[in-house]
Design an enzyme around this catalytic site. Structure first.
Site, short mmCIF file in Angstrom:
data_model
loop_
_atom_site.label_atom_id
_atom_site.label_comp_id
_atom_site.label_asym_id
_atom_site.label_seq_id
_atom_site.Cartn_x
_atom_site.Cartn_y
_atom_site.Cartn_z
N CYS A 81 0.18 -6.30 -2.82
CA CYS A 81 1.62 -5.98 -2.75
C CYS A 81 2.03 -4.78 -3.59
O CYS A 81 3.21 -4.47 -3.69
CB CYS A 81 2.44 -7.19 -3.17
SG CYS A 81 2.21 -8.60 -2.10
N HIS A 99 8.41 -7.45 -8.63
CA HIS A 99 7.82 -7.94 -7.39
C HIS A 99 8.33 -9.36 -7.17
O HIS A 99 8.51 -10.12 -8.11
CB HIS A 99 6.29 -7.92 -7.45
CG HIS A 99 5.69 -8.51 -6.21
ND1 HIS A 99 6.01 -8.06 -4.95
CD2 HIS A 99 4.84 -9.56 -6.03
CE1 HIS A 99 5.36 -8.78 -4.05
NE2 HIS A 99 4.65 -9.70 -4.66
N GLU A 111 -1.09 -4.08 3.33
CA GLU A 111 -2.25 -4.95 3.51
C GLU A 111 -2.34 -5.35 4.97
O GLU A 111 -3.15 -6.18 5.35
CB GLU A 111 -2.21 -6.16 2.56
CG GLU A 111 -1.00 -7.06 2.73
CD GLU A 111 -1.37 -8.43 3.28
OE1 GLU A 111 -2.12 -9.13 2.60
OE2 GLU A 111 -0.91 -8.78 4.37
#
Ligand SMILES: [Zn+2]
Lengths: 136, 353
Positions: free
Chosen positions: B115, B239, B83
């Site tokens: 992400c 994550h 990103e």
């Protein structure tokens, strides 16, 4: 900041991005940056591309406090002459350390970093710098 | 899966510099100890002034090539998920390809999905490699993410990269990817508009409807698809936007938190965004034994999760043993702290920089 001719930037990418130089197959001398002619062998020379390992030693260094424009955020930084293990010497920044952490003869390895940008809207130039080799 | 595909090489990269959460808290008049406890993050990585998502990706890619002993010329596809791509228009993937000596016989593209753009790249490579379109694909997650000064994100938004070479020669695997499953919805938990310097987010909304729903949806979806369950896996990598969420997700699914901790690096390096769960996988691959199974689930705001069932191969022992480059543990140990003033300079947070 004066920007480099785009064609020159583009042509030098293999050299700057991954240390591609040349070697004379006749006398086994390695050249970085690349040479098209072997000064030792002249017409007998046989020049081929050579990928350098990126490992070398600090041959000499200095700490830069007043760098060229575009390097304002990086000062003070270390500029060194690095002797590659294949023989050639080149000038490059040493990153991640300060002056007190280095001495002549220290082993370094190539890293890929931003060198400078032409302007906020301009091209970003990438290339080799060096860092201290991991000990142990 | 119709054809076996697996990871033939992997590598990570984390910048050397760190800032402590307590130092950020000091500047904003917050209670450092409370923040550390609340987020489960003690320090985060900070990129050097000359590092960006492309340079971190290159270093991780070089490490993956060295560990995997794969010729860059044999890589037929390269995807960089981020990103924080250095250019709005001009691919990061071409910079990486040139720097590692891959191509020009190569397909490449940049990916964006907050992400999870790195794991999306792994899935694309699995497809291309699995169907025989390319021999090897390289998928990279790399970010130098930024939080608005004073925002909660500033305590965690950090920098790092992880690269994976996906192949189909079983004897070259360090781990086989047994299967994958994704869970995707339109969820406005976090975004950044074009030309905006810092992201906006939905605060508490980023938890239940975003992170937990997708991470649990993908993980349980993969269990159902494969007929596996939590007890079949030795490690779980989720994550990790902070140090707390992955452990909470495990708790909600009845997973032993001890299986999550070996792949949880956010407390030490912050949230490396596209590299977060991929770095967690690198850390687990550095210690896992052949035959052990790993479940990886990424999460990207916006929102989606990709789950992977991974079985460690015999080949990991030789490749890992012969690797002389930097390992994740080297990057984590090799650090230097910045105070907030130097951090602001590094991240060009001052308007005149
Ligand atoms: Zn010669």
């Amino acid at each position: 900041m004066p920007s480099e001719n785009l064609a020159i930037t583009w042509r030098r990418m293999p050299e700057r991005y991954r240390l591609v130089g040349t070697e004379c197959q006749n006398c086994k001398t390695a050249y970085f940056p690349a040479r098209k002619l072997c000064p030792k062998c002249r017409r007998k020379g046989r020049i081929v591309p050579r990928q350098f390992s990126g490992r070398g030693k600090i041959y000499s260094y200095t700490e830069v406090f007043a760098g060229p424009s575009g390097f304002e955020l990086e000062v003070p930084y270390l500029l060194a002459i690095v002797e590659l293990e294949e023989g050639p010497r080149l000038t490059a920044q040493i990153v991640g350390v300060s002056e007190k952490d280095v001495k002549i003869g220290d082993e370094v390895e190539m890293v890929f970093r931003r060198i400078q940008e032409d302007s906020a809207e301009g091209l970003i130039h990438y290339g080799y710098k060096f860092r201290m080799r991991r000990r142990g | 899966m119709a054809v076996a595909v697996g990871i033939a090489g992997y590598g990570a990269c984390v910048p050397k510099y760190r800032i402590k959460a307590a130092e950020i808290a000091r500047v904003w008049g917050e209670d450092g100890a409370r923040i550390e406890k609340g987020l489960g993050v003690f320090e985060k990585s900070v990129p050097d002034i000359d590092e960006d998502a492309a340079t971190l990706a290159v270093e991780a890619a070089r490490n993956a090539i060295e560990l995997g002993r794969i010729s860059p010329q044999a890589i037929g596809a390269l995807y960089v998920g981020s990103e924080s791509h250095p250019y709005a228009v001009k691919p990061t993937a071409t910079i990486v390809a040139e720097a590692i000596g891959a191509g020009p016989a190569l397909t490449a593209a940049d990916l964006e999905f907050a992400c999870k753009a790195g794991t999306a790249g792994i899935q694309i490579c699995m497809g291309l490699v699995g169907c025989g379109m390319v021999r090897y694909g390289m998928a990279i997650g790399s970010d130098t993410s930024q939080g608005k000064p004073g925002d909660a994100l500033e305590y965690t938004a950090s920098a790092g990269a992880a690269a994976f070479i996906i192949g189909r020669e079983k004897e070259e695997f360090v781990a086989e990817i047994e299967d994958t499953f994704s869970f995707t919805t339109d969820t406005p938990d976090f975004w950044r508009r074009q030309h905006a310097e810092f992201p906006s987010h939905g605060g508490r909304f980023t938890g239940a409807p975003a992170y937990f729903r997708h991470v649990i949806g993908a993980t349980q979806g993969l269990f159902e698809k494969m007929g596996t369950r939590a007890s079949d896996y030795d490690y779980f990598v989720f994550h990790q936007p902070n140090g707390k969420f992955p452990l909470e997700a495990a708790k909600k699914m009845g997973i032993d938190p001890e299986k999550v901790k070996p792949g949880l690096f956010t407390p030490l390096i912050g949230n490396t965004y596209s590299a977060a769960s991929p770095i967690g996988l690198c850390g687990v691959l550095d210690i896992a034994k052949p035959g052990q199974r790993i479940l990886l689930t990424s999460f990207g705001s916006g929102a989606g999760s990709d789950s992977f069932s991974i079985r460690v191969s015999e080949g990991i022992v030789e490749k890992r043993g012969g690797y002389k480059g930097w390992r994740l543990s080297d990057y984590i140990a090799h650090k230097e702290y910045l105070d907030y003033a130097l951090y602001a300079k590094h991240r060009r947070k001052l308007k005149s920089l």
